[in-house]
Design a protein around this motif. Structure first.
Motif, mmCIF file in Angstrom:
data_model
loop_
_atom_site.group_PDB
_atom_site.id
_atom_site.type_symbol
_atom_site.label_atom_id
_atom_site.label_comp_id
_atom_site.label_asym_id
_atom_site.label_seq_id
_atom_site.Cartn_x
_atom_site.Cartn_y
_atom_site.Cartn_z
ATOM 1 N N CYS A 135 -5.665 3.447 -2.770
ATOM 2 C CA CYS A 135 -4.828 2.770 -3.761
ATOM 3 C C CYS A 135 -5.581 1.613 -4.414
ATOM 4 O O CYS A 135 -5.474 1.394 -5.632
ATOM 5 C CB CYS A 135 -3.551 2.257 -3.106
ATOM 6 S SG CYS A 135 -2.465 3.550 -2.478
ATOM 7 N N CYS A 153 -0.047 7.874 -10.017
ATOM 8 C CA CYS A 153 1.067 8.377 -9.222
ATOM 9 C C CYS A 153 0.545 8.871 -7.878
ATOM 10 O O CYS A 153 -0.619 9.256 -7.749
ATOM 11 C CB CYS A 153 1.790 9.513 -9.937
ATOM 12 S SG CYS A 153 2.961 8.934 -11.183
ATOM 13 N N GLU A 191 4.092 11.875 -1.395
ATOM 14 C CA GLU A 191 4.881 11.257 -0.324
ATOM 15 C C GLU A 191 4.041 10.632 0.788
ATOM 16 O O GLU A 191 4.314 9.509 1.226
ATOM 17 C CB GLU A 191 5.833 12.307 0.262
ATOM 18 C CG GLU A 191 6.727 11.804 1.379
ATOM 19 C CD GLU A 191 7.859 10.924 0.881
ATOM 20 O OE1 GLU A 191 8.414 10.169 1.702
ATOM 21 O OE2 GLU A 191 8.196 10.988 -0.316
ATOM 22 N N TYR A 217 2.403 7.381 -0.232
ATOM 23 C CA TYR A 217 3.441 6.356 -0.355
ATOM 24 C C TYR A 217 3.856 5.816 1.011
ATOM 25 O O TYR A 217 3.928 4.598 1.218
ATOM 26 C CB TYR A 217 4.655 6.936 -1.081
ATOM 27 C CG TYR A 217 5.895 6.081 -0.962
ATOM 28 C CD1 TYR A 217 6.023 4.891 -1.674
ATOM 29 C CD2 TYR A 217 6.941 6.462 -0.122
ATOM 30 C CE1 TYR A 217 7.155 4.099 -1.547
ATOM 31 C CE2 TYR A 217 8.078 5.683 0.004
ATOM 32 C CZ TYR A 217 8.174 4.501 -0.701
ATOM 33 O OH TYR A 217 9.295 3.716 -0.575
ATOM 34 N N GLN A 218 4.129 6.711 1.946
ATOM 35 C CA GLN A 218 4.601 6.296 3.261
ATOM 36 C C GLN A 218 3.557 5.441 3.995
ATOM 37 O O GLN A 218 3.908 4.509 4.718
ATOM 38 C CB GLN A 218 4.955 7.519 4.114
ATOM 39 C CG GLN A 218 6.176 8.286 3.643
ATOM 40 C CD GLN A 218 7.464 7.482 3.757
ATOM 41 O OE1 GLN A 218 7.537 6.477 4.461
ATOM 42 N NE2 GLN A 218 8.495 7.922 3.054
ATOM 43 N N LYS A 234 3.304 1.795 1.576
ATOM 44 C CA LYS A 234 4.437 1.131 0.937
ATOM 45 C C LYS A 234 4.622 -0.312 1.368
ATOM 46 O O LYS A 234 5.287 -1.083 0.678
ATOM 47 C CB LYS A 234 5.727 1.924 1.182
ATOM 48 C CG LYS A 234 6.112 2.056 2.644
ATOM 49 C CD LYS A 234 7.361 2.929 2.788
ATOM 50 C CE LYS A 234 7.752 3.088 4.259
ATOM 51 N NZ LYS A 234 8.950 3.965 4.401
ATOM 52 N N TYR A 263 5.917 0.264 -5.482
ATOM 53 C CA TYR A 263 6.060 1.591 -6.081
ATOM 54 C C TYR A 263 7.401 1.736 -6.806
ATOM 55 O O TYR A 263 8.346 1.016 -6.528
ATOM 56 C CB TYR A 263 6.009 2.674 -4.996
ATOM 57 C CG TYR A 263 4.659 2.906 -4.375
ATOM 58 C CD1 TYR A 263 3.747 3.776 -4.956
ATOM 59 C CD2 TYR A 263 4.296 2.265 -3.189
ATOM 60 C CE1 TYR A 263 2.511 4.011 -4.371
ATOM 61 C CE2 TYR A 263 3.058 2.486 -2.604
ATOM 62 C CZ TYR A 263 2.172 3.363 -3.202
ATOM 63 O OH TYR A 263 0.949 3.590 -2.627
ATOM 64 N N TYR A 314 5.783 9.184 -6.719
ATOM 65 C CA TYR A 314 5.966 7.740 -6.861
ATOM 66 C C TYR A 314 4.907 7.182 -7.801
ATOM 67 O O TYR A 314 3.754 7.624 -7.790
ATOM 68 C CB TYR A 314 5.823 7.054 -5.503
ATOM 69 C CG TYR A 314 6.780 7.540 -4.449
ATOM 70 C CD1 TYR A 314 7.933 6.831 -4.137
ATOM 71 C CD2 TYR A 314 6.521 8.720 -3.749
ATOM 72 C CE1 TYR A 314 8.814 7.280 -3.161
ATOM 73 C CE2 TYR A 314 7.394 9.177 -2.775
ATOM 74 C CZ TYR A 314 8.532 8.458 -2.486
ATOM 75 O OH TYR A 314 9.406 8.913 -1.515
ATOM 76 N N LEU A 355 2.502 4.169 -8.593
ATOM 77 C CA LEU A 355 1.866 2.987 -8.013
ATOM 78 C C LEU A 355 1.736 1.932 -9.110
ATOM 79 O O LEU A 355 1.109 2.172 -10.138
ATOM 80 C CB LEU A 355 0.485 3.354 -7.464
ATOM 81 C CG LEU A 355 -0.407 2.205 -6.995
ATOM 82 C CD1 LEU A 355 0.268 1.392 -5.888
ATOM 83 C CD2 LEU A 355 -1.759 2.734 -6.527
#
Length: 227
Positions: free
Chosen positions: A41, A116, A119, A122-123, A126, A131, A149, A151
């Motif tokens: 990220c 983007c 899942e 993201y998990q 987060k 997000y 999601y 970012l």
């Protein structure tokens, strides 16, 4: 060159330059750690920030700007030297997750987004990044739906204005899932006027559903019609 630096400085490996795309991955040479997701990220945000800098000079020199879509996905893959021994070999990654990542990258253009994630990414991140839940979609050629999601920024750097916009978006999307398309349309319309690109996508859907409502068993999953 600048994008490659942003990838390699945080432990990423550039696999190839393919057409107008850069393919990179983390965790190919050692077990994937939670820190790798954060680096992934971090790299994406760094690339977008660097691109903003480059665009300032390019706009003055060439009267144009470059915009880049990115997709971050995690999953198993076959990684190594693949090909015909003694004839043609290439170090790369193959498998369904690589194909899915490629399909999902193009999904950005439907929402007007730039980064983007799926899942799992993201998990795993987060707690560190802010997000927006965009949608649950089914891409062409896949039976399973995936949650996507957007970012936006590191949590400590997010502005109050952006937080409020995301909250309004989430409320409008809740109306949308409940088939309250008129209420959803009103909020998405306001957000669209504030240049919120994903809201424009939902605004168009609401207008269409007000004319032609979805079936009773509609599950809210958006099925992509093109790659």
């Amino acid at each position: 060159t600048e994008m490659t630096k942003c990838i390699m400085q945080v432990g990423g490996h550039v696999v190839k330059f393919e057409g107008d795309a850069v393919m990179a991955f983390w965790g190919a040479f050692s077990p994937l750690e939670s820190e790798d997701y954060i680096k992934l990220c971090e790299s994406a945000l760094a690339q977008q920030n660097k691109l903003t800098e480059l665009n300032h000079s390019w706009k003055e020199l060439f009267w144009t700007e470059l915009h880049v879509r990115m997709w971050l996905h995690a999953g198993s893959a076959i990684v190594g030297n693949i090909g015909a021994i003694g004839q043609k070999m290439e170090f790369t990654a193959l498998w369904d997750n690589v194909n899915l990542a490629s399909r999902l990258e193009g999904v950005n253009k439907h929402y007007g987004t730039y980064i983007c994630v799926s899942e799992e990414v993201y998990q795993m991140t987060k707690e560190y990044y802010f997000y927006r839940f965009l949608d649950e979609i089914q891409v062409v050629g896949k039976e399973m739906s995936v949650k996507i999601y957007e970012l936006l920024e590191k949590k400590e750097q997010i502005s109050q204005e952006l937080q409020e916009r995301v909250e309004q978006f989430e409320q409008a999307r809740e109306y949308y899932i409940q088939k309250k398309f008129l209420e959803a349309k009103e909020t998405f319309q306001k957000l669209s006027l504030a240049w919120d690109a994903p809201s424009k996508t939902y605004l168009e859907r609401c207008e269409n559903f007000l004319i032609t409502p979805p079936q009773e068993d509609w599950d809210g999953v958006w099925r992509m019609m093109e790659k």
